[in-house]
Design a protein around this motif. Structure first.
Motif, PDB file in Angstrom:
ATOM      1  N   ASP A 146       0.839  -1.200   0.000  1.00  0.00           N
ATOM      2  CA  ASP A 146       0.000   0.000   0.000  1.00  0.00           C
ATOM      3  C   ASP A 146       0.873   1.249   0.000  1.00  0.00           C
ATOM      4  OD1 ASP A 146      -2.362  -1.401   0.006  1.00  0.00           O
ATOM      5  OD2 ASP A 146      -2.568  -1.403   2.182  1.00  0.00           O
ATOM      6  N   ARG A 147       0.543   2.176  -0.863  1.00  0.00           N
ATOM      7  CA  ARG A 147       1.348   3.386  -1.006  1.00  0.00           C
ATOM      8  C   ARG A 147       0.707   4.606  -0.346  1.00  0.00           C
ATOM      9  NH1 ARG A 147       5.395   2.133  -4.451  1.00  0.00           N
ATOM     10  NH2 ARG A 147       6.039   4.341  -4.502  1.00  0.00           N
ATOM     11  N   THR A 148      -0.530   4.446   0.117  1.00  0.00           N
ATOM     12  CA  THR A 148      -1.233   5.563   0.742  1.00  0.00           C
ATOM     13  C   THR A 148      -1.934   5.098   2.013  1.00  0.00           C
ATOM     14  OG1 THR A 148      -1.677   6.512  -1.446  1.00  0.00           O
ATOM     15  CG2 THR A 148      -2.954   7.383   0.389  1.00  0.00           C
ATOM     16  N   ARG A 149      -1.831   5.894   3.060  1.00  0.00           N
ATOM     17  CA  ARG A 149      -2.583   5.667   4.293  1.00  0.00           C
ATOM     18  C   ARG A 149      -2.948   7.031   4.870  1.00  0.00           C
ATOM     19  NH1 ARG A 149      -4.001   1.909   7.713  1.00  0.00           N
ATOM     20  NH2 ARG A 149      -2.755   0.269   6.729  1.00  0.00           N
ATOM     21  N   ARG A 150      -4.227   7.180   5.213  1.00  0.00           N
ATOM     22  CA  ARG A 150      -4.719   8.436   5.792  1.00  0.00           C
ATOM     23  C   ARG A 150      -4.354   9.638   4.926  1.00  0.00           C
ATOM     24  NH1 ARG A 150      -2.177   6.452  11.464  1.00  0.00           N
ATOM     25  NH2 ARG A 150      -3.773   4.919  12.017  1.00  0.00           N
ATOM     26  N   HIS A 151      -4.493   9.428   3.601  1.00  0.00           N
ATOM     27  CA  HIS A 151      -4.305  10.494   2.616  1.00  0.00           C
ATOM     28  C   HIS A 151      -2.856  10.986   2.510  1.00  0.00           C
ATOM     29  CE1 HIS A 151      -8.685  10.619   2.631  1.00  0.00           C
ATOM     30  NE2 HIS A 151      -8.639  10.750   3.939  1.00  0.00           N
ATOM     31  N   ARG A 152      -1.888  10.167   2.966  1.00  0.00           N
ATOM     32  CA  ARG A 152      -0.469  10.513   2.859  1.00  0.00           C
ATOM     33  C   ARG A 152       0.275   9.295   2.331  1.00  0.00           C
ATOM     34  NH1 ARG A 152       2.104  11.597   8.213  1.00  0.00           N
ATOM     35  NH2 ARG A 152       3.221  13.398   7.397  1.00  0.00           N
ATOM     36  N   PRO A 153       1.458   9.515   1.724  1.00  0.00           N
ATOM     37  CA  PRO A 153       2.279   8.360   1.343  1.00  0.00           C
ATOM     38  C   PRO A 153       2.621   7.522   2.585  1.00  0.00           C
ATOM     39  CG  PRO A 153       3.093  10.361   0.298  1.00  0.00           C
ATOM     40  CD  PRO A 153       2.050  10.797   1.289  1.00  0.00           C
ATOM     41  N   THR A 154       2.598   6.219   2.431  1.00  0.00           N
ATOM     42  CA  THR A 154       2.923   5.349   3.565  1.00  0.00           C
ATOM     43  C   THR A 154       4.398   5.479   3.940  1.00  0.00           C
ATOM     44  OG1 THR A 154       3.104   3.582   1.920  1.00  0.00           O
ATOM     45  CG2 THR A 154       1.109   3.632   3.253  1.00  0.00           C
ATOM     46  N   ALA A 155       4.707   5.119   5.177  1.00  0.00           N
ATOM     47  CA  ALA A 155       6.055   5.334   5.712  1.00  0.00           C
ATOM     48  C   ALA A 155       7.121   4.621   4.887  1.00  0.00           C
ATOM     49  CB  ALA A 155       6.119   4.900   7.172  1.00  0.00           C
ATOM     50  N   TRP A 156       6.811   3.418   4.417  1.00  0.00           N
ATOM     51  CA  TRP A 156       7.842   2.667   3.692  1.00  0.00           C
ATOM     52  C   TRP A 156       8.178   3.318   2.351  1.00  0.00           C
ATOM     53  CZ3 TRP A 156       7.329   0.381  -1.111  1.00  0.00           C
ATOM     54  CH2 TRP A 156       6.034   0.189  -1.603  1.00  0.00           C
ATOM     55  N   THR A 157       7.209   4.009   1.760  1.00  0.00           N
ATOM     56  CA  THR A 157       7.491   4.677   0.486  1.00  0.00           C
ATOM     57  C   THR A 157       8.358   5.921   0.685  1.00  0.00           C
ATOM     58  OG1 THR A 157       5.518   6.117   0.489  1.00  0.00           O
ATOM     59  CG2 THR A 157       5.279   3.891  -0.436  1.00  0.00           C
ATOM     60  N   VAL A 158       8.367   6.460   1.892  1.00  0.00           N
ATOM     61  CA  VAL A 158       9.141   7.660   2.196  1.00  0.00           C
ATOM     62  C   VAL A 158      10.519   7.319   2.751  1.00  0.00           C
ATOM     63  CG1 VAL A 158       9.218   9.760   3.612  1.00  0.00           C
ATOM     64  CG2 VAL A 158       7.054   9.019   2.599  1.00  0.00           C
ATOM     65  N   PHE A 159      10.560   6.366   3.693  1.00  0.00           N
ATOM     66  CA  PHE A 159      11.810   6.078   4.410  1.00  0.00           C
ATOM     67  C   PHE A 159      12.454   4.758   3.995  1.00  0.00           C
ATOM     68  CE2 PHE A 159       9.209   8.772   7.155  1.00  0.00           C
ATOM     69  CZ  PHE A 159      10.100   9.789   7.461  1.00  0.00           C
ATOM     70  N   GLY A 160      11.746   3.966   3.184  1.00  0.00           N
ATOM     71  CA  GLY A 160      12.268   2.671   2.779  1.00  0.00           C
ATOM     72  C   GLY A 160      11.664   1.540   3.603  1.00  0.00           C
ATOM     73  N   VAL A 161      11.701   0.342   3.023  1.00  0.00           N
ATOM     74  CA  VAL A 161      11.103  -0.828   3.661  1.00  0.00           C
ATOM     75  C   VAL A 161      11.765  -1.146   4.991  1.00  0.00           C
ATOM     76  CG1 VAL A 161      10.812  -3.334   3.458  1.00  0.00           C
ATOM     77  CG2 VAL A 161      10.241  -1.846   1.524  1.00  0.00           C
ATOM     78  N   ASN A 162      13.073  -1.163   5.016  1.00  0.00           N
ATOM     79  CA  ASN A 162      13.782  -1.573   6.230  1.00  0.00           C
ATOM     80  C   ASN A 162      13.490  -0.645   7.402  1.00  0.00           C
ATOM     81  OD1 ASN A 162      14.920  -3.714   4.857  1.00  0.00           O
ATOM     82  ND2 ASN A 162      16.841  -2.667   4.435  1.00  0.00           N
ATOM     83  N   ALA A 163      13.537   0.664   7.161  1.00  0.00           N
ATOM     84  CA  ALA A 163      13.293   1.620   8.237  1.00  0.00           C
ATOM     85  C   ALA A 163      11.863   1.505   8.763  1.00  0.00           C
ATOM     86  CB  ALA A 163      13.571   3.042   7.752  1.00  0.00           C
ATOM     87  N   ALA A 164      10.886   1.353   7.861  1.00  0.00           N
ATOM     88  CA  ALA A 164       9.492   1.249   8.287  1.00  0.00           C
ATOM     89  C   ALA A 164       9.242  -0.046   9.056  1.00  0.00           C
ATOM     90  CB  ALA A 164       8.565   1.324   7.075  1.00  0.00           C
ATOM     91  N   MET A 165       9.835  -1.148   8.599  1.00  0.00           N
ATOM     92  CA  MET A 165       9.679  -2.426   9.297  1.00  0.00           C
ATOM     93  C   MET A 165      10.261  -2.349  10.703  1.00  0.00           C
ATOM     94  SD  MET A 165       8.490  -5.574   8.693  1.00  0.00           S
ATOM     95  CE  MET A 165       8.629  -5.929   6.949  1.00  0.00           C
TER      96      MET A 165
END
Length: 335
Positions: free
Chosen positions: A100-119
């Protein structure tokens, strides 16, 4: 007379936010940046922001369940924060696994900071959840309630991922998955609050209330994933159908044995995402095969079962009325 659901959620948010921010503030560096972005408090450049943070239904259930069991909401605040942290751990991971690339009308965290950082930020939030819970007036039963809920949530998510490569998912399997993935944490939220009152029988009843409402929540969420307004959901139209997600209305439709079921299976068993036109056609087929009607009936059944458990718990007023108001809100979102 009890407050409306909107008033309860506003009250809960006012209690929750300062404690939630303090807990997240224990993180440092990249983990803090990711978490505060995910919660909508800061933007991708670490500047203050005012993004949507969701309704925080789970902590509201915790606080109300405490009052229903004769305790104070303040006593249950660490538990409510822990529940919200655990929920957001799951959201960070879900967004990655679902792409998912969007949550609560914003880009999701992994799309901004990368998969590893969000995980890793999700992992940090889960650790903080238990640390926050342990710092409050928690019982061993309360710690078990959260740990069991998280284990069930993870098992439900694992089943959801496994369904992606299967063409024979049954409705019973899909409901069991949803009961774990969504129902368990809502049940755990109620159990944690009720545990503050110390009545084991009441804890069990309120857990059952929350679990059934949680399953109904997922049914409604699945309806919104097909027919929800993107302006409300924060996700593209037909988002679940594009990725061929085996949501509850879809699985009900696939198993209905109709001509529409067969046509829907032909779309769903492809090896690629659906186009916008195909997804729109799939939505029509789900409705023709009875998936939407089944989901609406099932939501009403689960609501009735949940309210019966709530009544059996003999909850104190006005929390009893307010829990019913939340249950109605959860099961009658715009679908």
């Amino acid at each position: 007379m009890g407050r409306s659901a909107a008033e309860v959620l506003a009250w809960s948010r006012d209690l929750l936010d300062p404690a939630l921010r303090a807990a997240a503030g224990e993180l440092t560096g990249e983990m803090r940046r990711v978490a505060e972005y995910h919660f909508g408090w800061r933007d991708e450049h670490d500047r203050p922001a005012h993004g949507g943070a969701g309704k925080a239904i789970r902590p509201a259930l915790t606080l109300l369940a405490a009052e229903a069991a004769g305790a104070s909401a303040r006593d249950a605040l660490p538990a409510a924060v822990a529940v919200e942290l655990a929920h957001n751990f799951s959201l960070l991971h879900d967004d990655i696994m679902d792409g998912d690339r969007t949550r609560r009308h914003r880009p999701t965290a992994w799309t901004v900071f990368g998969v590893n950082a969000a995980m890793l930020a999700g992992d940090a939030l889960l650790a903080l959840a238990f640390e926050t819970l342990a710092a409050g007036p928690v019982t061993v039963e309360g710690l078990h309630a959260l740990s069991r809920a998280v284990v069930a949530l993870v098992e439900g998510q694992a089943a959801d991922v496994a369904f992606e490569t299967r063409t024979d998912v049954t409705l019973a399997e899909c409901e069991a998955m949803a009961a774990g993935k969504t129902g368990a944490l809502l049940g755990g939220a109620c159990a944690l609050g009720a545990a503050c009152g110390g009545d084991t029988a009441r804890v069990a009843r309120l857990r059952a209330f929350g679990t059934r409402i949680g399953l109904a929540f997922q049914v409604v969420d699945d309806l919104l994933g097909i027919w929800g307004d993107p302006a409300v959901t924060g996700k593209p139209v037909h988002a679940d159908l594009v990725v061929r997600k085996k949501s509850l209305p879809v699985v009900a439709a696939l198993g209905a044995g109709t001509t529409a079921s067969t046509a829907l299976a032909g779309l769903y068993h492809r090896e690629r995402p659906l186009t916008a036109a195909e997804a729109a056609h799939a939505a029509e087929l789900v409705e023709l095969a009875g998936g939407r009607a089944w989901a609406l009936r099932r939501t009403d059944e689960l609501l009735g079962a949940a309210l019966a458990e709530l009544d059996a718990a003999a909850p104190a007023e006005p929390a009893a009325t307010e829990l019913k108001e939340l249950a109605l809100l959860i099961t009658h979102r715009d679908h």
